[in-house]
Design a protein around this motif. Structure first.
Motif, PDB file in Angstrom:
ATOM      1  N   ASN A  41       0.823  -1.202   0.000  1.00  0.00           N
ATOM      2  CA  ASN A  41       0.000   0.000   0.000  1.00  0.00           C
ATOM      3  C   ASN A  41       0.861   1.258   0.000  1.00  0.00           C
ATOM      4  N   GLY A  43      -0.883   4.113  -1.228  1.00  0.00           N
ATOM      5  CA  GLY A  43      -1.920   5.119  -1.332  1.00  0.00           C
ATOM      6  C   GLY A  43      -2.054   5.701  -2.721  1.00  0.00           C
ATOM      7  N   ARG A  44      -1.292   5.177  -3.672  1.00  0.00           N
ATOM      8  CA  ARG A  44      -1.283   5.740  -5.033  1.00  0.00           C
ATOM      9  C   ARG A  44      -1.553   4.711  -6.114  1.00  0.00           C
ATOM     10  N   ASN A  77      -9.306  10.777  -2.347  1.00  0.00           N
ATOM     11  CA  ASN A  77      -8.299   9.728  -2.480  1.00  0.00           C
ATOM     12  C   ASN A  77      -7.516   9.531  -1.187  1.00  0.00           C
ATOM     13  N   THR A  78      -6.844   8.392  -1.100  1.00  0.00           N
ATOM     14  CA  THR A  78      -6.054   8.067   0.087  1.00  0.00           C
ATOM     15  C   THR A  78      -4.750   8.876   0.119  1.00  0.00           C
ATOM     16  N   ASP A 119      -3.035   3.734 -12.208  1.00  0.00           N
ATOM     17  CA  ASP A 119      -2.963   3.146 -10.868  1.00  0.00           C
ATOM     18  C   ASP A 119      -2.430   1.719 -10.897  1.00  0.00           C
ATOM     19  N   HIS A 313     -10.735  -3.258  -7.546  1.00  0.00           N
ATOM     20  CA  HIS A 313     -10.673  -2.708  -6.181  1.00  0.00           C
ATOM     21  C   HIS A 313     -12.003  -2.814  -5.444  1.00  0.00           C
ATOM     22  N   TRP A 337      -7.605   2.807  -2.973  1.00  0.00           N
ATOM     23  CA  TRP A 337      -6.937   4.112  -3.043  1.00  0.00           C
ATOM     24  C   TRP A 337      -7.914   5.274  -3.199  1.00  0.00           C
ATOM     25  N   THR A 338      -9.222   4.985  -3.142  1.00  0.00           N
ATOM     26  CA  THR A 338     -10.204   6.054  -3.268  1.00  0.00           C
ATOM     27  C   THR A 338     -11.484   5.680  -2.538  1.00  0.00           C
ATOM     28  N   ASN A 366      -6.384   0.075   2.704  1.00  0.00           N
ATOM     29  CA  ASN A 366      -6.383   1.517   2.989  1.00  0.00           C
ATOM     30  C   ASN A 366      -7.806   2.079   3.003  1.00  0.00           C
TER      31      ASN A 366
END
Length: 428
Positions: A41, A43-44, A77-78, A119, A313, A337-338, A366
C-alpha cells in the motif's frame, strides 16, 4: 502423560505460529518452500510482490497516480503511505528490498502489468525524476524497473483492439496519457538493451510463468494464465476462446475498454489457489453491451479458490454474483486508493450468505473514513483489517496459510496483526 502430550502439541503450534510472524517485530524472512504474496500500500495505486516457493520473484502491477492531478491529493483519495518523503515507486522498492530473498541484490524475475491504467503501471508527470541515462521518467513500473532489474516484463498485447501506439499518435501532444505511454515504451526500449525481455501475456498458458531456480523441488506449483484481452482460457489444456465480438476499428463503441482487457491469473501451490483479475468488470449497466461482463466466463473456468483479490478494487462494476458464488474464497483482499472502493452494493454481494454460506474474511489495504461514514457499521463488521500492507504467507506444501498485516505508517513495516492459520479448501 496426556497433559505432557497436550503441552507439547500446544508448544509446537505456538512455535510454528511465532515462526510465521510476531506482532511488533519484522516479518520473518521468507524461507525455501514458503510462498509469500505481498500487497503493498502506497496510497497511489496497486502494487504486489510475490515470492514463489523456490525464490522466484514477481511484481504484479506498480501503480503511481499523477500527483499534479487535483483528484490525487483531494479528500476523495487516500494519502501517501508511509509519507511523502519518497515517490511511490521508491516506497515499492524499499518494501521489496526488505522482504525479498536477496535483499539489496534483489532482481525481479517477472513483472506483470494487468492493464494500462495509471494506478496499475504509473502516470507521467512533468517533475518526475529521470532515469540515470535521462531517457525516461520514473513513475510506477518504470521507476521500479530502473532500480530493480526485471528479467521478463509481461503485458497485454496492445495491438488490440487497435494498435495503441498508432491510435495515440493522432491525439494532441500535450495529452497526459500519450506522454505516459511514450514514456513507458521508452522504458521498455531502454531496459531491453540491458537484458529485459518484454513479452505479451499468453492466455491459457500454464508455463509462461515458471519457477526460475529449482522448479523440480515444487512440481505442484504453477501459474495459470486465465485471460488476456478477449481471450479466455477454456479450462482445458492451453485452449482459449474469444469473448468479445469482432470490432470495427473506426467505431470506438465496439472496442472493449481498458479494464475489460485486463490480464487475469490464478497461482496454484499444491491445494492452494489465489485469484487476481486486475480490473475485470462483471456488472453490466444501462447502455453497456453484455460482453463487458468478463467475470462470468472467467469464473466458469477458474472455479473455487482460497484467496481472491477484488476485481477493480471492489468497485461497483465488478465482483458480480457469478464470480462470488463460483470462486467462494475464504479470504477476500481489497487494494484501496479512493472512496469508490468498495461500492456499497459490492460489499453486500461479497458478504451475502445467499451466494455462498462458508465463512469469509475481508481485508483492505487503505479503507477511507468516507467509506465508513457512507456505508456505516457494515465496514467494520465485514473486514478483519482496514489498514496496512497485506501478506498471504502460504506454508510449505500449500495446505495452510496465514494473512499477516504489516504497518504501512512506518518504512520498517513491522507486523501489525496475524490471522490464521487457514486450511485450504482442497485439504479439508
Amino acid at each position: 502423560m496426556k497433559k505432557l502430550i497436550l503441552c507439547c502439541l500446544l508448544l509446537a503450534h505456538f512455535t510454528s505460529w511465532a515462526q510465521v510472524a510476531t506482532v511488533g517485530k519484522p516479518l520473518p524472512e521468507w524461507k525455501d518452500g514458503y510462498m509469500d504474496l505481498h500487497h503493498i500500500n502506497t496510497g497511489r495505486g496497486n502494487a504486489s510482490f510475490f515470492i514463489f516457493p523456490d525464490g522466484t520473484t514477481m511484481v504484479l502491477d506498480a501503480g503511481e497516480l499523477d500527483p499534479t492531478n487535483a483528484r490525487t491529493t483531494s479528500k476523495r483519495n487516500t494519502p501517501m503511505r508511509p509519507n511523502d518523503s519518497k515517490h511511490p515507486y521508491e516506497w515499492i522498492v524499499n518494501y521489496i528490498k526488505q522482504v525479498a530473498p536477496q535483499k539489496e541484490k534483489t532482481k525481479i524475475d517477472y513483472a506483470l502489468i494487468t492493464h494500462f491504467h495509471d494506478d496499475h503501471f504509473g502516470s507521467y508527470y512533468p517533475d518526475a525524476p529521470l532515469s540515470a541515462d535521462k531517457q525516461y521518467a520514473l513513475t510506477g513500473i518504470t521507476g521500479v524497473g530502473s532500480l530493480l532489474p526485471i528479467h521478463y516484463l509481461l503485458q497485454r498485447d496492445y495491438n488490440y483492439p487497435v494498435n495503441l501506439t498508432a491510435a495515440l499518435k493522432r491525439l494532441p501532444a500535450e495529452m497526459n496519457y500519450k506522454k505516459t505511454w511514450t514514456n513507458y515504451q521508452t522504458f521498455i526500449g531502454d531496459e531491453s538493451k540491458k537484458g529485459m525481455q518484454a513479452l505479451f501475456f499468453k492466455a491459457g498458458s500454464a508455463s509462461q510463468i515458471r519457477l526460475q531456480h529449482h522448479a523440480n523441488s515444487y512440481p505442484n506449483f504453477y501459474v495459470q494464465n486465465v485471460k488476456s484481452n478477449g481471450w479466455i482460457w477454456t479450462g482445458k489444456d492451453s485452449s482459449v476462446v474469444q469473448h468479445f465480438p469482432p470490432i470495427d476499428s473506426l467505431n470506438r463503441k465496439t472496442w472493449p475498454d481498458e479494464n475489460a482487457l485486463s490480464n487475469v491469473l490464478v497461482i496454484h501451490y499444491g491445494p492452494f489457489a489465489y485469484y487476481n483479475g486486475g480490473d475485470s468488470p462483471g456488472n453490466v449497466f444501462l447502455g453497456d453491451p453484455d460482453w463487458r461482463d468478463v467475470e462470468t466466463p472467467i469464473a466458469k473456468t477458474v472455479g473455487p479458490v482460497d484467496v481472491a483479490t477484488m476485481d477493480h478494487h471492489g468497485n461497483r462494476d465488478a465482483v458480480n454474483e457469478n464470480l462470488i458464488k463460483t470462486l467462494q474464497p475464504s479470504v477476500w483482499l481489497e487494494q484501496v486508493w479512493t472512496a469508490d472502493h468498495p461500492g456499497h452494493e459490492t460489499l453486500i454481494r461479497i458478504t451475502s450468505p445467499y451466494l455462498y454460506t462458508a465463512k469469509r474474511d475481508l481485508f483492505a489495504t487503505n479503507m477511507m473514513e468516507a467509506n465508513e461514514l457512507v456505508i456505516g457499521d457494515m465496514i467494520k463488521q465485514s473486514y478483519r483489517s482496514l489498514q496496512g500492507h497485506i501478506v498471504v504467507r502460504v506454508l510449505p506444501g500449500g495446505k495452510q496459510y496465514y494473512v499477516i498485516i504489516l504497518d504501512d505508517s512506518v518504512p520498517s513495516i513491522p507486523v501489525k496483526s496475524i490471522f490464521g492459520p487457514y486450511t485450504t479448501k482442497a485439504s479439508q
